[in-house]
Write an enzyme that holds these catalytic residues in place. Structure first.
Site, short mmCIF file in Angstrom:
data_model
loop_
_atom_site.label_atom_id
_atom_site.label_comp_id
_atom_site.label_asym_id
_atom_site.label_seq_id
_atom_site.Cartn_x
_atom_site.Cartn_y
_atom_site.Cartn_z
N SER A 42 0.80 -1.23 0.00
CA SER A 42 0.00 0.00 0.00
C SER A 42 0.83 1.28 0.00
O SER A 42 0.26 2.38 -0.08
CB SER A 42 -0.96 0.01 1.19
OG SER A 42 -2.10 -0.77 0.92
N LYS A 61 0.04 3.75 -2.66
CA LYS A 61 -0.95 4.82 -2.55
C LYS A 61 -0.31 6.20 -2.43
O LYS A 61 -1.01 7.21 -2.59
CB LYS A 61 -1.89 4.55 -1.38
CG LYS A 61 -2.77 3.32 -1.56
CD LYS A 61 -3.78 3.18 -0.44
CE LYS A 61 -4.68 1.97 -0.63
NZ LYS A 61 -4.06 0.70 -0.19
N SER A 87 -5.94 3.73 4.53
CA SER A 87 -5.40 2.97 3.40
C SER A 87 -6.49 2.23 2.65
O SER A 87 -6.30 1.10 2.19
CB SER A 87 -4.33 1.98 3.89
OG SER A 87 -3.58 1.48 2.81
#
EC number: 3.4.16.4
Length: 387
Positions: free
Chosen positions: A63, A66, A123
């Site tokens: 993640s 992101k 997230s």
């Protein structure tokens, strides 16, 4: 035509000797981030590497992906392609995302700001895709934008297949590339308004109220940490790109491939402790600080301010004397009207003994358009009077 002066001024700021901090020097004999398979520590303004370990090894970023998604979101906000208060209708595809999520329903409408919180704090994969679709029209088109941005940043070891970091073939990056992405994201200083929050709520006051808790626990437990992004998959293990600021110095620490959240946080904490105990920065220019003006004969304005795109600093070892730094401003000679606000018009160079320490883009802070006939007539008349 623009006046042909290229170097407008050179300022001697300091007097003695300053050696730029070298990664090789900084990394010698250090045993930092042993719990991570890859790690890197950089100073944000200068980009100087203070420590690195397997920093160019291609690994799944989970993640931390992101951060690139957030860059494109913040750019879309800056360019007024989207606004924080507009609502986005969630597609079935966005709502179907697994993993970390804020449990969006297909057809639900949520503000850009709340979706941004869902990405930055919790997230949320669903929030990431919802915003990606709003900005680019489809997730695939957004991924194309992500990879173009990576190329623009000069990243040679990064390839994205989605905006979330969910496992996908040929979705990879490196510690170094993640640090550069974090550095670029922090140009949008307002992002830390969201990434620094330990908790918040979505749909507050409704029966569907949702508690957001930051996946980056260091924002609560390490003084100065205000971002940026965690990551975990079974393949990537535990990852974190953290940033912290104390006094004038902001640093970025990236750890990848740790076996547990505790070991990941320990690796990052060690790097942050090292940075703040050993280094300091001297701020030369703030972001968006006017440094000169330009004029163009056929422009609709006599002069406009030229400002720095980013903060400009020099990095020093603690106790090191400041010394003979020169800054010079170079304006492009081939500028053509019209120019939008924020157009790059030159560079600000920081040098030591003829060696370039840093280059920062210079931008105009107002648009310049072609002057009308009356404006051109008055200018020509003024030039005739001067003669």
């Amino acid at each position: 035509m623009m006046r042909k002066t290229v170097i407008l001024f050179t300022v001697l700021l300091l007097l003695f000797q300053l050696q730029p901090v070298a990664a090789e020097e900084a990394s010698n004999d250090l045993a930092l981030a042993e719990a991570a398979s890859s790690a890197i520590l950089i100073e944000r303004d200068t980009g100087e590497i203070l420590y690195e370990k397997n920093a160019h090894e291609q690994l799944p970023p989970a993640s931390m992906t992101k951060m690139m998604t957030l860059i494109l979101i913040m750019e879309a906000i800056d360019d007024q392609k989207i606004t924080l208060d507009e609502t986005v209708r969630v597609s079935e595809h966005a709502a179907s995302m697994g993993g970390s999520q804020i449990f969006l329903e297909a057809g639900e409408e949520m503000s850009v700001e709340d979706l941004l919180k869902g990405v930055a704090i919790a997230s949320g994969n669903d929030a990431s895709v919802a915003l990606a679709e709003r900005i680019a029209g489809s997730e695939a088109a957004f991924v194309t934008m992500m990879n173009k941005k990576a190329k623009d940043l000069g990243l040679e070891n990064t390839r994205f297949q989605n905006p979330t970091g969910l496992p996908a073939p040929e979705h990879f990056s490196t510690g170094y590339d993640m640090a550069i992405i974090a550095k670029d994201l922090l140009k949008h200083e307002e992002i830390t308004k969201y990434t620094s929050l330990y908790e918040d709520y979505l749909r507050k006051g409704t029966e569907d109220e949702f508690w957001l808790v930051n996946t980056n626990k260091l924002v609560k437990f390490y003084d100065g940490v205000d971002g940026l992004k965690t990551g975990y998959t079974s393949e990537a293990k535990y990852c974190l790109a953290a940033t912290a600021k104390k006094d004038n110095m902001r640093v970025i620490a990236v750890a990848m491939g740790a076996e547990s959240p505790k070991k990941r946080n320990q690796a990052v904490t060690q790097m942050l402790d090292y940075a703040f105990s050993q280094y300091e920065t001297d701020l030369l220019y703030e972001r968006n600080q006017p440094v000169t003006k330009i004029s163009m004969i056929k422009a609709d304005k006599d002069q406009v301010d030229v400002v720095t795109e980013d903060t400009v600093s020099i990095l020093l070892k603690k106790g090191q004397k400041k010394s003979g730094i020169e800054t010079s401003i170079k304006i492009n000679q081939d500028l053509q009207l019209p120019l939008d606000k924020g157009s790059k018009v030159g560079l600000l160079e920081v040098r030591k003994d003829g060696e370039i320490l840093s280059e920062t883009a210079l931008l105009i802070d107002e648009p310049l358009k072609q002057a009308g006939i009356w404006k051109l007539f008055k200018h020509s008349l003024k030039e005739l009077v001067k003669k």
